[in-house]
Scaffold this motif. Structure first.
Motif, PDB file in Angstrom:
ATOM      1  N   GLY A  43      44.374  39.240  37.943  1.00 38.24           N
ATOM      2  CA  GLY A  43      44.331  38.134  38.891  1.00 38.24           C
ATOM      3  C   GLY A  43      44.110  38.578  40.322  1.00 38.24           C
ATOM      4  N   GLU A  44      43.614  39.776  40.490  1.00 40.12           N
ATOM      5  CA  GLU A  44      43.373  40.287  41.844  1.00 40.12           C
ATOM      6  C   GLU A  44      41.931  40.015  42.268  1.00 40.12           C
ATOM      7  N   PRO A  45      41.663  40.109  43.579  1.00 38.72           N
ATOM      8  CA  PRO A  45      40.286  39.853  44.038  1.00 38.72           C
ATOM      9  C   PRO A  45      39.330  40.906  43.488  1.00 38.72           C
ATOM     10  N   LEU A  46      38.087  40.493  43.218  1.00 36.64           N
ATOM     11  CA  LEU A  46      37.064  41.420  42.746  1.00 36.64           C
ATOM     12  C   LEU A  46      36.409  42.133  43.930  1.00 36.64           C
ATOM     13  N   GLU A  47      35.928  43.343  43.648  1.00 32.58           N
ATOM     14  CA  GLU A  47      35.147  44.093  44.634  1.00 32.58           C
ATOM     15  C   GLU A  47      33.683  43.706  44.530  1.00 32.58           C
ATOM     16  N   ASN A  48      32.969  43.827  45.639  1.00 33.82           N
ATOM     17  CA  ASN A  48      31.509  43.677  45.656  1.00 33.82           C
ATOM     18  C   ASN A  48      31.046  42.310  45.175  1.00 33.82           C
ATOM     19  N   VAL A  49      31.694  41.294  45.709  1.00 30.68           N
ATOM     20  CA  VAL A  49      31.294  39.930  45.387  1.00 30.68           C
ATOM     21  C   VAL A  49      30.069  39.567  46.228  1.00 30.68           C
ATOM     22  N   VAL A  50      29.030  39.118  45.539  1.00 35.67           N
ATOM     23  CA  VAL A  50      27.781  38.757  46.209  1.00 35.67           C
ATOM     24  C   VAL A  50      27.925  37.389  46.881  1.00 35.67           C
ATOM     25  N   ASP A  51      27.478  37.335  48.131  1.00 40.94           N
ATOM     26  CA  ASP A  51      27.341  36.037  48.799  1.00 40.94           C
ATOM     27  C   ASP A  51      26.060  35.412  48.248  1.00 40.94           C
ATOM     28  N   LYS A  52      26.207  34.405  47.409  1.00 41.20           N
ATOM     29  CA  LYS A  52      25.040  33.894  46.687  1.00 41.20           C
ATOM     30  C   LYS A  52      24.083  33.135  47.595  1.00 41.20           C
TER      31      LYS A  52
END
Lengths: 325, 325
Positions: free
Chosen positions: B305-314
């Motif tokens: 439930g933690e934030p993901l790394e390298n989330v793309v700004d779509k």
């Protein structure tokens, strides 16, 4: 005070900074060996501007006033004939001028193979878009044979891009400023198998002639690449040819060969895993003016009675390293 | 707690780290687009292990439980179809994995031309030992279009070897940690003439498509070299072909083209001043395990439930830079 006689072997190449030299010395220009011999009587300084040209040995008997010979090159092996070596004549070279260019040349050769540009060329010739293997520099290891100024500049550049870089010198030592470790040349075959890249920049002396021999080549990794920027005679070239032809080492980048020019009949020309350049690794946009400025500074020191820079140890065959190196 | 359904698009490539993924998730393997579509109902996570493969858009109607799509690549341009961009599905990429390899590729391409290896190859084919011009990196200038992690790694490497390196990004700015100056993409043609090396690593978006156009090419130095590691569509390729054919720029190293594979009929294949590689600049000996480890770490974060790394700004089309960059 009378100006000293300075004879410049031009080899018909335009001499950078000639006007200034004429102000400082009584300049004689010699286009070739015969003109050099004719100009030697009374000559105090010889400046071998065209460092590929010969002639001093032939005219040696007429060198009745010679004090100093400057060769604007890194390697003095072709110059140090026995009479000169035994004389009191000072020999200086162009130590330092070629460092940056040659370090870059070594890195260019390493990256050419790391990124497998030879395969890219082959595929391109067949208009073939097909994946092939490449590798990264990080974690690879280089051995630089030659711990003079060019070898040091090369080591600094290779380390700056993440290659673990050791040296090979006359004696083994730790704690060097530019190299990880320095191995003794006598141990070349024993250590060669630990390296991905082997770079030759040692001066050619009786101790280094043929140092890259069959034993060393057999010990190298089959994935290893050789870069020779020193002298062709540092390698047992026929042994190298066989290893390259059989793919027992990955490839070679050769800026020097034996002899030079490399004869058209040499099998090296035809090997896909060899890249040959005609003794230009020290070139740069600025090497001619830099060479001229270096000689001019030394000439001014000479005129002022001060010590010269880059005096070659004629027994060792190169400029001895400063203390502590 | 039930394991989430993780569907991996394998493209028939062996999936590194699969055993571990099976422990963490209910894994479905899909070899191609059809199998992916069939596996989508109930799938919570899609992992596009073969990042050259397509299929998500075709099966989108069946993606009834999808939360997260991971593309182990740097550029997400091929993935971001409108339905995905408009959805609440999180997209992550492999930011960072390719940085070192691609920086080295850019340097390899630059040195290939600086040391004039193309001329060496031509001479070698004719067994010709003939001097030709080369140049040094010191004092040259590079412009890196793209200020993400790859562009930054490239800038750091080029600066480490003495190339003055600026960036080209969405907005002009000073005081950047990795670049000398950062110019705005809108000013590409105005600044292009100041650089010896132009490197394209920008993400392909509607703002960057065709950024290397005829105006920019016309503004470049005739001695300039282009390295494109981003996307073929960043260049107006037919304009580039003409400039290269006419020698109005020095050369190009192209790891990407439009389309890919580059058709056999493309004139680029036949140009001596072009080096083509098949979209491999991000490869290294370690990129597959690194990609696998990066996804596994993100999967563990997802499960916790933690934030993901390298989330793309779509909307932007890439991972937005951390604050301050």
């Amino acid at each position: 005070m009378a100006k000293p006689v300075l004879t410049i072997l031009t080899g018909n190449r335009e001499v950078t900074g000639l006007d200034t030299l004429r102000q400082l010395a009584d300049v004689r220009l010699a286009a070739d060996a015969d003109e050099l011999a004719a100009a030697l009587p009374g000559t105090e300084i010889v400046y071998l501007w065209n460092y590929f040209a010969d002639g001093l040995q032939q005219g040696w008997e007429r060198a009745d006033a010679l004090n100093w010979v400057h060769l604007p090159a890194a390697g003095v092996d072709r110059l140090l004939f026995p009479e000169l070596a035994a004389s009191n004549v000072t020999v200086t070279n162009a130590r330092g001028i070629f460092d940056a260019a040659m370090a870059e040349y070594a890195l260019a050769g390493i990256l050419y193979f790391a990124k497998n540009f030879p395969q890219a060329r082959l595929n391109q010739a067949e208009r073939r878009w097909q994946h092939f293997g490449t590798s990264n520099l990080a974690g690879t290891r280089a051995l630089v044979a030659g711990t003079g100024s060019i070898g040091r500049a090369t080591a600094r550049l290779l380390r700056a891009v993440g290659i673990e870089t050791d040296g090979l010198g006359r004696t083994a030592r730790d704690g060097d400023a530019d190299f990880g470790a320095v191995h003794a040349s006598a141990d070349f075959a024993a250590v060669a198998g630990n390296y991905d890249w082997v770079v030759l920049v040692a001066p050619l002396t009786e101790a280094t002639r043929g140092m890259l021999n069959a034993d060393v080549l057999a010990a190298m990794k089959s994935s290893a690449v050789l870069v020779n920027m020193g002298r062709g005679e540092l390698m047992v070239q026929c042994a190298l040819e066989g290893m390259l032809r059989d793919g027992r080492i990955r490839g070679a980048v050769l800026d020097v060969t034996s002899p030079e020019p490399l004869p058209q009949s040499s099998p090296l020309w035809g090997l896909e895993n060899v890249l040959i350049t005609p003794h230009l690794s020290g070139d740069s946009r600025s090497h001619l003016p830099a060479m001229a400025a270096q000689f001019e500074a030394n000439l001014r020191a000479y005129l002022a009675g001060e010590p010269l820079e880059n005096v070659v140890d004629k027994q060792l065959g190169f400029v001895a390293a400063p203390a502590g190196r």
